[in-house]
Each structure stands twice: as C-alpha cells, then as structure tokens.
Write a protein that holds these residues in place. Sequence first.
Motif, PDB file in Angstrom:
ATOM      1  N   VAL A 154       9.100  -2.110   0.604  1.00 15.25           N
ATOM      2  CA  VAL A 154       8.020  -2.248   0.427  1.00 15.25           C
ATOM      3  C   VAL A 154       7.557  -0.800   1.208  1.00 15.25           C
ATOM      4  O   VAL A 154       6.113  -1.044   1.241  1.00 15.25           O
ATOM      5  CB  VAL A 154       8.343  -2.661   2.026  1.00 15.25           C
ATOM      6  CG1 VAL A 154       9.350  -4.205   2.390  1.00 15.25           C
ATOM      7  CG2 VAL A 154       9.432  -1.944   2.754  1.00 15.25           C
ATOM      8  N   ARG A 155       7.887   0.039   0.704  1.00 14.57           N
ATOM      9  CA  ARG A 155       7.344   1.036   0.865  1.00 14.57           C
ATOM     10  C   ARG A 155       6.433   2.094  -1.170  1.00 14.57           C
ATOM     11  O   ARG A 155       6.284   2.632  -0.470  1.00 14.57           O
ATOM     12  CB  ARG A 155       8.695   2.449   0.777  1.00 14.57           C
ATOM     13  CG  ARG A 155       9.198   2.555   1.915  1.00 14.57           C
ATOM     14  CD  ARG A 155       9.874   3.680   1.695  1.00 14.57           C
ATOM     15  NE  ARG A 155      11.751   3.391   1.183  1.00 14.57           N
ATOM     16  CZ  ARG A 155      12.750   2.894   1.775  1.00 14.57           C
ATOM     17  NH1 ARG A 155      12.717   2.245   1.943  1.00 14.57           N
ATOM     18  NH2 ARG A 155      13.632   3.238   0.683  1.00 14.57           N
ATOM     19  N   ASP A 156       6.920   1.321  -1.562  1.00 17.49           N
ATOM     20  CA  ASP A 156       6.929   1.584  -2.886  1.00 17.49           C
ATOM     21  C   ASP A 156       5.704   0.924  -3.689  1.00 17.49           C
ATOM     22  O   ASP A 156       4.951   0.851  -4.890  1.00 17.49           O
ATOM     23  CB  ASP A 156       7.580   0.941  -3.938  1.00 17.49           C
ATOM     24  CG  ASP A 156       9.130   2.097  -3.373  1.00 17.49           C
ATOM     25  OD1 ASP A 156       8.918   3.257  -3.552  1.00 17.49           O
ATOM     26  OD2 ASP A 156       9.982   1.587  -2.805  1.00 17.49           O
ATOM     27  N   PHE A 157       4.699  -0.391  -2.904  1.00 16.36           N
ATOM     28  CA  PHE A 157       3.750  -0.990  -3.150  1.00 16.36           C
ATOM     29  C   PHE A 157       2.959  -1.142  -1.988  1.00 16.36           C
ATOM     30  O   PHE A 157       3.680  -1.385  -1.069  1.00 16.36           O
ATOM     31  CB  PHE A 157       3.855  -1.599  -4.043  1.00 16.36           C
ATOM     32  CG  PHE A 157       4.326  -3.249  -3.505  1.00 16.36           C
ATOM     33  CD1 PHE A 157       3.508  -4.246  -2.917  1.00 16.36           C
ATOM     34  CD2 PHE A 157       5.794  -2.899  -3.636  1.00 16.36           C
ATOM     35  CE1 PHE A 157       4.101  -5.593  -2.250  1.00 16.36           C
ATOM     36  CE2 PHE A 157       6.192  -4.796  -2.702  1.00 16.36           C
ATOM     37  CZ  PHE A 157       5.406  -5.224  -1.777  1.00 16.36           C
ATOM     38  N   SER A 158       1.282  -1.363  -2.312  1.00 11.38           N
ATOM     39  CA  SER A 158       0.690  -1.645  -0.866  1.00 11.38           C
ATOM     40  C   SER A 158      -0.507  -2.412  -1.749  1.00 11.38           C
ATOM     41  O   SER A 158      -1.005  -2.045  -2.480  1.00 11.38           O
ATOM     42  CB  SER A 158       0.307   0.136  -0.387  1.00 11.38           C
ATOM     43  OG  SER A 158      -0.735   0.059  -1.300  1.00 11.38           O
ATOM     44  N   PRO A 159      -1.366  -3.035  -0.479  1.00  8.19           N
ATOM     45  CA  PRO A 159      -2.730  -3.744  -1.088  1.00  8.19           C
ATOM     46  C   PRO A 159      -3.385  -2.696  -2.109  1.00  8.19           C
ATOM     47  O   PRO A 159      -3.987  -3.441  -2.857  1.00  8.19           O
ATOM     48  CB  PRO A 159      -3.057  -3.910   0.283  1.00  8.19           C
ATOM     49  CG  PRO A 159      -2.413  -3.452   1.378  1.00  8.19           C
ATOM     50  CD  PRO A 159      -1.640  -2.503   0.885  1.00  8.19           C
ATOM     51  N   ALA A 160      -3.293  -1.153  -1.791  1.00  2.00           N
ATOM     52  CA  ALA A 160      -4.761  -0.244  -2.603  1.00  2.00           C
ATOM     53  C   ALA A 160      -3.702  -0.163  -4.209  1.00  2.00           C
ATOM     54  O   ALA A 160      -4.464  -0.541  -4.924  1.00  2.00           O
ATOM     55  CB  ALA A 160      -4.692   0.995  -2.030  1.00  2.00           C
ATOM     56  N   VAL A 161      -1.852  -0.857  -4.127  1.00  2.00           N
ATOM     57  CA  VAL A 161      -1.860  -0.140  -5.574  1.00  2.00           C
ATOM     58  C   VAL A 161      -2.088  -1.525  -5.656  1.00  2.00           C
ATOM     59  O   VAL A 161      -2.350  -1.988  -7.164  1.00  2.00           O
ATOM     60  CB  VAL A 161      -0.028   0.284  -4.416  1.00  2.00           C
ATOM     61  CG1 VAL A 161       0.233  -0.353  -6.089  1.00  2.00           C
ATOM     62  CG2 VAL A 161      -0.406   1.201  -4.763  1.00  2.00           C
ATOM     63  N   GLU A 162      -2.318  -2.755  -5.243  1.00  2.00           N
ATOM     64  CA  GLU A 162      -2.508  -3.979  -5.659  1.00  2.00           C
ATOM     65  C   GLU A 162      -3.983  -4.393  -6.704  1.00  2.00           C
ATOM     66  O   GLU A 162      -3.664  -4.749  -7.488  1.00  2.00           O
ATOM     67  CB  GLU A 162      -2.101  -5.801  -4.517  1.00  2.00           C
ATOM     68  CG  GLU A 162      -0.484  -5.451  -4.677  1.00  2.00           C
ATOM     69  CD  GLU A 162      -0.440  -5.893  -3.403  1.00  2.00           C
ATOM     70  OE1 GLU A 162      -0.729  -7.769  -3.787  1.00  2.00           O
ATOM     71  OE2 GLU A 162       0.214  -6.483  -2.142  1.00  2.00           O
ATOM     72  N   ARG A 163      -4.731  -3.595  -6.003  1.00  2.00           N
ATOM     73  CA  ARG A 163      -6.207  -3.548  -6.452  1.00  2.00           C
ATOM     74  C   ARG A 163      -5.968  -2.860  -8.054  1.00  2.00           C
ATOM     75  O   ARG A 163      -6.763  -4.021  -8.654  1.00  2.00           O
ATOM     76  CB  ARG A 163      -7.033  -2.772  -5.452  1.00  2.00           C
ATOM     77  CG  ARG A 163      -7.333  -4.144  -4.166  1.00  2.00           C
ATOM     78  CD  ARG A 163      -7.997  -3.741  -3.556  1.00  2.00           C
ATOM     79  NE  ARG A 163      -8.411  -2.142  -3.024  1.00  2.00           N
ATOM     80  CZ  ARG A 163      -7.195  -2.139  -1.707  1.00  2.00           C
ATOM     81  NH1 ARG A 163      -6.945  -2.928  -0.793  1.00  2.00           N
ATOM     82  NH2 ARG A 163      -7.516  -0.865  -0.769  1.00  2.00           N
ATOM     83  N   LEU A 164      -5.408  -1.502  -7.967  1.00  2.00           N
ATOM     84  CA  LEU A 164      -5.188  -0.923  -8.510  1.00  2.00           C
ATOM     85  C   LEU A 164      -4.797  -1.519  -9.617  1.00  2.00           C
ATOM     86  O   LEU A 164      -4.599  -1.809 -11.470  1.00  2.00           O
ATOM     87  CB  LEU A 164      -4.734   0.511  -8.722  1.00  2.00           C
ATOM     88  CG  LEU A 164      -5.156   1.513  -8.174  1.00  2.00           C
ATOM     89  CD1 LEU A 164      -4.013   2.663  -7.634  1.00  2.00           C
ATOM     90  CD2 LEU A 164      -5.974   2.001  -8.241  1.00  2.00           C
ATOM     91  N   ALA A 165      -3.690  -2.317  -9.818  1.00  2.00           N
ATOM     92  CA  ALA A 165      -3.124  -3.123 -10.707  1.00  2.00           C
ATOM     93  C   ALA A 165      -4.082  -4.323 -11.573  1.00  2.00           C
ATOM     94  O   ALA A 165      -3.941  -4.816 -12.387  1.00  2.00           O
ATOM     95  CB  ALA A 165      -1.536  -3.792  -9.814  1.00  2.00           C
ATOM     96  N   ALA A 166      -4.498  -4.724 -10.774  1.00  2.00           N
ATOM     97  CA  ALA A 166      -5.926  -6.354 -10.489  1.00  2.00           C
ATOM     98  C   ALA A 166      -6.542  -4.801 -11.722  1.00  2.00           C
ATOM     99  O   ALA A 166      -7.053  -5.404 -12.210  1.00  2.00           O
ATOM    100  CB  ALA A 166      -6.160  -6.509  -9.426  1.00  2.00           C
ATOM    101  N   GLU A 167      -7.190  -4.255 -11.638  1.00  2.00           N
ATOM    102  CA  GLU A 167      -8.768  -3.421 -12.079  1.00  2.00           C
ATOM    103  C   GLU A 167      -8.112  -2.705 -13.116  1.00  2.00           C
ATOM    104  O   GLU A 167      -8.659  -3.064 -14.562  1.00  2.00           O
ATOM    105  CB  GLU A 167      -8.642  -2.011 -11.130  1.00  2.00           C
ATOM    106  CG  GLU A 167      -9.120  -2.527 -10.355  1.00  2.00           C
ATOM    107  CD  GLU A 167     -10.023  -1.501  -8.842  1.00  2.00           C
ATOM    108  OE1 GLU A 167      -9.179   0.122  -9.153  1.00  2.00           O
ATOM    109  OE2 GLU A 167     -10.564  -2.245  -8.031  1.00  2.00           O
ATOM    110  N   ALA A 168      -6.729  -2.439 -13.647  1.00  2.00           N
ATOM    111  CA  ALA A 168      -5.899  -1.828 -14.888  1.00  2.00           C
ATOM    112  C   ALA A 168      -6.109  -3.210 -15.902  1.00  2.00           C
ATOM    113  O   ALA A 168      -5.554  -3.045 -16.651  1.00  2.00           O
ATOM    114  CB  ALA A 168      -4.886  -1.065 -14.423  1.00  2.00           C
TER     115      ALA A 168
END
Length: 284
Positions: free
Chosen positions: A210-224
């Motif tokens: 739970v410490r290693d991803f977040s909504p912001a990281v999820e958005r970055l993954a989608a944008e990548a």
Amino acid sequence: MARASIKRLGRPAVAALAHYGGYCLLAEAIQAGQSARIFSYHGIHDQPANAYAVASNDFAQHMQFLAQQCSLLTLDRLVACLRKDEPLPPRAVAVTIDDGYQDAYTHAFPILQRWAVPATVFLPVDFIGAASAQVEQVAGRLAQAEFLSWQQVAEMSRHGIDFGSHTLSHVSLTRLSPRQAQVELERSKARLEDELGKPATGLAYPYGTVRDFSPAVERLAAEAGYAWAVTGLSGVNTARSDFYALRRTKIERGDGRTLFARAARGALDPWIVVDRLGWLVGKP
C-alpha cells in the motif's frame, strides 16, 4: 522477525478459516464467471535462498494443479475479459513471476512449458543481463541471484511467455518525484518493446504494498501507455476492479500444497486486511 512469524502462522490460519468457514464456497458461487485471480511468485529454485522464493518441486506441483483444476489465461486476456465484462471460465487464473531472476528461465520455464501454463514475467529492466554484484550497489537485497539475460528473455518470449515492466531499477515509485517516476515507467517500457519487438502492456509496481503506489502513480502509469498494473495486495479481480491496482495472490516458500489448493479458491483473499495494515507487510 515479528512480521515473518505473523506471516508464517497467519497465512495458513486465514486460509483455513476461509476454507472451513465457507468463504471459498460462497465466493465461487457468487463470483462464478465474473472473477479471476492472479498468482505471483518471486523466484523458483531447487534450494531457494530467497525467503519469498519457492522450491522447484513445489512450483511444479502448483502448475500441475492449475493446469488440471483451473482455467489458465494470459494476463492480457484476463484483463481484456474483465474490462469488457465478458464471462470468464471457472476458476480463471493467471501466473506471474517478479524480479527477473535467472531461475525464471532455468527452473520455472521448463515447468511452465511442461504444463502449458501461460505466464507473465516482470523485469527490472536495467538489471537484465547484469551481474548481481553490479546490481547490489543499486538494489541491495534484490541482488540475491543472477538475473536473466536478454537472450533468455527473447527465447522465453518466442515460446509464449509474456513480459512486463518492473520499472528500470526496482524502486518504490512513491518515493520518487513525478518526473523520476515517469522516467522509470517510460524508459523501461520502451526498452522492453525495443528488445522484444512487441508492446509491453503491463506493469508490476516494485514491492507492491500500500506504500508503493498511489492514485498519482497510477495516472503516471496510464500516461506512460500501460494498459494495466498489478500490485502485491491480496484478493480477487472483477470488472469493477481498478485496472491499475489489480490484486495478486502471493505464493511463498513454506506455503504447502493444501494452502495452495485453498488459495486457488480464494482462501487468501482475506489477507488483504493484513496487506492494508502496511506495517505488517514485508517487501519481496
């Protein structure tokens, strides 16, 4: 030590309660044709030194069980069915292997071929082809075994094994600036696609707690450009799941055949409660 003891004693206890308490039967009845589980491994070896790795004989028994008792799908196919809310076969499962250790080729690959099990291997791209001594300076305890070579990755790919990103350097993305995380995501994806000549659709968050991803990281993954991402959190996946936070059932050394068979029916789904407490969760 406390975390290890909790996991060693707690996982069988949770699985037994779920099994004998009727959770597994209820879950199968309610979720039939609508859910899928993803199994995750972190090394397969005859004599595993990694606390999270499993013995080759155990892995072979697991794959035989899945081939005979479950419906095996590639992870891309599993996600596509869930996204379109298409009916899934009974006990739909996918198999994943994290970290890109060479034993994915020397030990796991022949077993996967023997039982015709599709699998996805997640690679920390900068470490592929590197000696563990080189990696140790960057990744610390991740460098507990030799890593795959690109030649081995290419051979496995030709024989039906899929590959996804585990970032460049196996770093927790929430500890990076947005720009640094973007680089880890975009460059690892580009290198995979360059080496294999096919799209790299999926990502496994390093460590995956739970410490290693977040909504912001999820958005970055989608944008990548990733189509989906998997975590280390326990549970089942449905059409209502967050496709950038898919859950996986982690299989570790010491998980016996009985526990594995129960896990295939959802007996470790309740372990999500422990996962979400965070401080109880180690970092594989």
